[in-house]
Design an enzyme around this catalytic site. Structure first.
Site, mmCIF file in Angstrom:
data_model
loop_
_atom_site.group_PDB
_atom_site.id
_atom_site.type_symbol
_atom_site.label_atom_id
_atom_site.label_comp_id
_atom_site.label_asym_id
_atom_site.label_seq_id
_atom_site.Cartn_x
_atom_site.Cartn_y
_atom_site.Cartn_z
ATOM 1 C CG HIS A 181 -2.106 -0.896 1.088
ATOM 2 N ND1 HIS A 181 -3.213 -0.789 1.884
ATOM 3 C CD2 HIS A 181 -2.349 -1.911 0.226
ATOM 4 C CE1 HIS A 181 -4.110 -1.693 1.530
ATOM 5 N NE2 HIS A 181 -3.606 -2.399 0.522
ATOM 6 C CE1 TYR B 172 -5.289 3.923 8.735
ATOM 7 C CE2 TYR B 172 -5.810 3.624 11.053
ATOM 8 C CZ TYR B 172 -5.025 3.337 9.952
ATOM 9 O OH TYR B 172 -3.972 2.445 10.085
ATOM 10 N N PRO C 181 -3.672 0.389 18.770
ATOM 11 C CG PRO C 181 -5.383 -1.121 18.372
ATOM 12 C CD PRO C 181 -4.738 -0.325 19.448
ATOM 13 C CE LYS D 165 3.973 3.604 13.101
ATOM 14 N NZ LYS D 165 4.514 3.190 11.807
ATOM 15 C CE1 TYR E 179 -0.123 2.950 7.498
ATOM 16 C CE2 TYR E 179 -1.291 4.002 9.308
ATOM 17 C CZ TYR E 179 -1.171 2.972 8.378
ATOM 18 O OH TYR E 179 -2.124 1.977 8.342
HETATM 19 P P1 FAS Z 1 2.317 -11.388 21.958
HETATM 20 O O1 FAS Z 1 1.387 -11.024 23.076
HETATM 21 O O2 FAS Z 1 1.799 -11.450 20.567
HETATM 22 O O3 FAS Z 1 2.959 -12.836 22.246
HETATM 23 C C1 FAS Z 1 3.368 -13.198 23.548
HETATM 24 C C2 FAS Z 1 3.349 -14.733 23.637
HETATM 25 O O4 FAS Z 1 3.834 -15.097 24.938
HETATM 26 C C3 FAS Z 1 1.935 -15.282 23.516
HETATM 27 O O5 FAS Z 1 1.906 -16.318 22.562
HETATM 28 C C4 FAS Z 1 1.616 -15.793 24.922
HETATM 29 O O6 FAS Z 1 0.802 -16.944 24.903
HETATM 30 C C5 FAS Z 1 2.994 -16.103 25.461
HETATM 31 N N1 FAS Z 1 3.055 -16.048 26.922
HETATM 32 C C6 FAS Z 1 2.459 -15.160 27.743
HETATM 33 N N2 FAS Z 1 2.762 -15.437 29.030
HETATM 34 C C7 FAS Z 1 3.591 -16.520 29.007
HETATM 35 C C8 FAS Z 1 4.250 -17.290 30.023
HETATM 36 N N3 FAS Z 1 4.119 -16.984 31.299
HETATM 37 N N4 FAS Z 1 5.018 -18.351 29.646
HETATM 38 C C9 FAS Z 1 5.162 -18.653 28.327
HETATM 39 N N5 FAS Z 1 4.559 -17.972 27.311
HETATM 40 C C10 FAS Z 1 3.778 -16.921 27.669
HETATM 41 N N6 FAS Z 1 -0.824 -4.321 16.683
HETATM 42 C C11 FAS Z 1 -1.009 -3.723 15.496
HETATM 43 O O7 FAS Z 1 -0.016 -3.248 14.908
HETATM 44 N N7 FAS Z 1 -2.278 -3.635 14.940
HETATM 45 C C12 FAS Z 1 -3.382 -4.185 15.569
HETATM 46 O O8 FAS Z 1 -4.501 -4.090 15.065
HETATM 47 C C13 FAS Z 1 -3.227 -4.832 16.797
HETATM 48 N N8 FAS Z 1 -4.299 -5.414 17.435
HETATM 49 C C14 FAS Z 1 -4.102 -6.018 18.658
HETATM 50 C C15 FAS Z 1 -5.178 -6.616 19.374
HETATM 51 C C16 FAS Z 1 -4.978 -7.227 20.623
HETATM 52 C C17 FAS Z 1 -6.142 -7.867 21.373
HETATM 53 C C18 FAS Z 1 -3.690 -7.221 21.192
HETATM 54 C C19 FAS Z 1 -3.462 -7.851 22.565
HETATM 55 C C20 FAS Z 1 -2.619 -6.647 20.511
HETATM 56 C C21 FAS Z 1 -2.816 -6.050 19.231
HETATM 57 N N9 FAS Z 1 -1.766 -5.481 18.516
HETATM 58 C C22 FAS Z 1 -1.924 -4.868 17.325
HETATM 59 C C23 FAS Z 1 -0.452 -5.513 19.019
HETATM 60 C C24 FAS Z 1 0.092 -6.875 18.719
HETATM 61 O O9 FAS Z 1 0.097 -7.083 17.331
HETATM 62 C C25 FAS Z 1 1.431 -6.951 19.372
HETATM 63 O O10 FAS Z 1 2.200 -5.799 19.128
HETATM 64 C C26 FAS Z 1 2.192 -8.186 18.984
HETATM 65 O O11 FAS Z 1 1.371 -9.290 19.216
HETATM 66 C C27 FAS Z 1 3.469 -8.200 19.811
HETATM 67 O O12 FAS Z 1 3.987 -9.449 19.717
HETATM 68 P P2 FAS Z 1 4.720 -10.119 20.986
HETATM 69 O O13 FAS Z 1 5.603 -9.135 21.613
HETATM 70 O O14 FAS Z 1 5.255 -11.404 20.463
HETATM 71 O O15 FAS Z 1 3.549 -10.386 22.060
HETATM 72 C C1 PHB Z 2 -5.608 -4.358 10.947
HETATM 73 O O1 PHB Z 2 -5.743 -4.628 9.732
HETATM 74 O O2 PHB Z 2 -5.867 -5.174 11.852
HETATM 75 C C2 PHB Z 2 -5.149 -2.973 11.322
HETATM 76 C C3 PHB Z 2 -4.641 -2.151 10.335
HETATM 77 C C4 PHB Z 2 -4.212 -0.877 10.688
HETATM 78 C C5 PHB Z 2 -4.316 -0.456 12.000
HETATM 79 C C6 PHB Z 2 -4.831 -1.301 12.994
HETATM 80 C C7 PHB Z 2 -5.251 -2.573 12.649
HETATM 81 O O3 PHB Z 2 -3.914 0.793 12.328
#
Ligand code: FAS
Ligand code: PHB
Length: 390
Positions: A72, A201, A293, A297, A385
């Site tokens: 994009h 957005y 989100p 980032k 961005y």
């Molecule tokens: P993660 O949380 O992805 O992974 C951590 C891992 O550690 C998990 O698999 C968990 O099961 C494991 N873990 C936890 N405790 C543990 C323990 N005690 N022992 C062993 N393992 C354990 N980012 C965006 O850019 N756009 C979005 O739209 C977006 N939506 C999101 C929605 C939600 C609900 C959440 C929570 C986050 C969102 N994020 C989004 C941010 C997300 O993408 C994170 O930045 C990304 O998952 C970060 O990855 P990790 O640091 O690996 O953490």
């Molecule tokens: C998504 O596609 O999940 C998404 C994309 C852009 C954002 C947040 C979430 O800023």
């Protein structure tokens, strides 16, 4: 068991760090609390910065992303019933982002790790961290009813916001900074064509909305919802009706609805824990920081954290130097705070904050008007961005 690096968490941070260390010839074991299916079932990020794309290429997992991902060059801001395109490609000298879901990134990293025969221990329960303030840290966990111990040189806390790693840091050794937003995002995943070929957005008096996608046949949409909302209160039809009410007329017309594959509510917060290193324990990704989100980032910050960490650990073994290790936290935090600022700013601009009243809404309207009519303001938005330089 003994390894050089014990990685806690097999989300994108842990898996990418494991791949970077493997490429550098450093042995690492990953401990994950859940099953692979559970990890893959969490629907999260959708937009990758070029820095993240390059890292995935660097560890040899970029092929499917380049085949199936969508490049994009811009996105749109909708307000007052009209859409305004931010030409990222034109404003940043040719930069773009890759739309490719976190689920797919995680899948590609999992497959590559398994193909390389590297150790990931899923369903590792009661993980505990020990002696990371000394030279011989250890990690304990329970699996199949037995307690196991891993002796290692370093521990990487990649276990997300609710993980055990940050919680294992002695009280008082950490300073945290937090802003919890008074709303959440209700997200839906559906096998329906996206509203447009780029993300939209939307700032609306009923609340924020985002039209995103995973492919040209699979959409990801979000609406701002109240914190006490429950996903069971939202039928698919109720979601589609609310989304349609927030979209500009052209987008509302183009919206194709269908059954949800996934539907969930995510809370929004800004959070940073400083520092990110405690002796032989390093925090990376969501274990150290959270962004709302809005700015897409979260996953990208996690990728640059582990890029810095992987290089620092490789330098320790290969060049017998701890310069990278000693500067890890400071190097990450500069990038993290700049992304925290952008994510907080974009969230504050696009969402409805009833508590700021009519004046606050006028400020948002004036900033949006300025943003889309000023090359300088649009350029600032575009360069944040696509991702600031490393
Ligand atoms: P993660 O949380 O992805 O992974 C951590 C891992 O550690 C998990 O698999 C968990 O099961 C494991 N873990 C936890 N405790 C543990 C323990 N005690 N022992 C062993 N393992 C354990 N980012 C965006 O850019 N756009 C979005 O739209 C977006 N939506 C999101 C929605 C939600 C609900 C959440 C929570 C986050 C969102 N994020 C989004 C941010 C997300 O993408 C994170 O930045 C990304 O998952 C970060 O990855 P990790 O640091 O690996 O953490
Ligand atoms: C998504 O596609 O999940 C998404 C994309 C852009 C954002 C947040 C979430 O800023």
């Amino acid at each position: 068991m003994r390894t050089q690096v014990a990685i806690i968490g097999a989300g994108p941070s842990g898996l990418l760090l494991g791949a970077l260390l493997h490429r550098a010839g450093v042995d690492a074991v990953i401990l994950e609390a859940r099953t692979p299916e559970y990890v893959l079932g969490r629907i999260r990020a959708g937009v990758l910065e070029q820095v993240t794309v390059d890292l995935l290429d660097q560890v040899g997992v970029g092929a499917r992303m380049h085949r199936e991902g969508l490049v994009h060059g811009g996105f749109e801001l909708a307000f007052g019933g009209a859409r305004h395109r931010i030409d990222m490609h034109g404003l940043t000298g040719g930069k773009s982002v890759m739309v490719y879901g976190q689920t797919e990134v995680t899948h590609d990293l999992m497959d590559a790790r398994a193909a390389a025969g590297l150790t990931t221990i899923y369903e590792a329960a009661q993980v505990s961290l020990h002696d990371f303030d000394g030279a011989q840290p250890r990690v304990r966990y329970v699996k199949d009813g037995a307690t196991h111990e891993i002796a290692c040189d370093f521990i990487a806390g990649c276990d997300g916001f609710h993980g055990v790693s940050r919680a294992s840091v002695p009280a008082g050794a950490l300073q945290t900074f937090e802003r919890v937003y008074p709303f959440g995002w209700l997200g839906i995943l559906s096998d329906t064509p996206p509203v447009s070929h780029e993300l939209i957005y939307t700032h609306h008096e009923r609340g924020f909305a985002l039209c995103s996608m995973r492919s040209m046949t699979r959409s990801r949409h979000y609406v701002q919802c109240s914190l006490d909302d429950k996903v069971e209160n939202w039928s698919d039809d109720a979601f589609w009706d609310e989304l349609r009410r927030r979209l500009d007329p052209a987008a509302a017309e183009a919206l194709v609805t269908g059954p949800s594959i996934e539907k969930s509510i995510a809370p929004l917060r800004s959070f940073v824990a400083e520092p990110m290193r405690f002796g032989r324990l390093f925090l990376a990704g969501d274990a150290a920081h959270i962004v709302p989100p809005t700015g897409a980032k979260g996953l990208n910050l996690a990728a640059t954290d582990v890029s810095y960490l992987g290089s620092a650990i490789a330098e320790h073994y290969q060049e017998k130097s701890d310069a990278g290790i000693d500067s890890y936290s400071q190097r990450c935090l500069r990038r993290i705070w700049r992304a925290e600022r952008f994510s907080w700013w974009f969230t504050s601009l696009m969402h409805r904050f009833p508590e700021t009243g009519a004046f606050g809404q006028k400020m948002q309207a004036a900033e949006l008007d300025y943003l889309v009519n000023s090359v300088a303001a649009s350029t600032a938005m575009a360069e944040n961005y696509v991702g600031l330089p490393l």
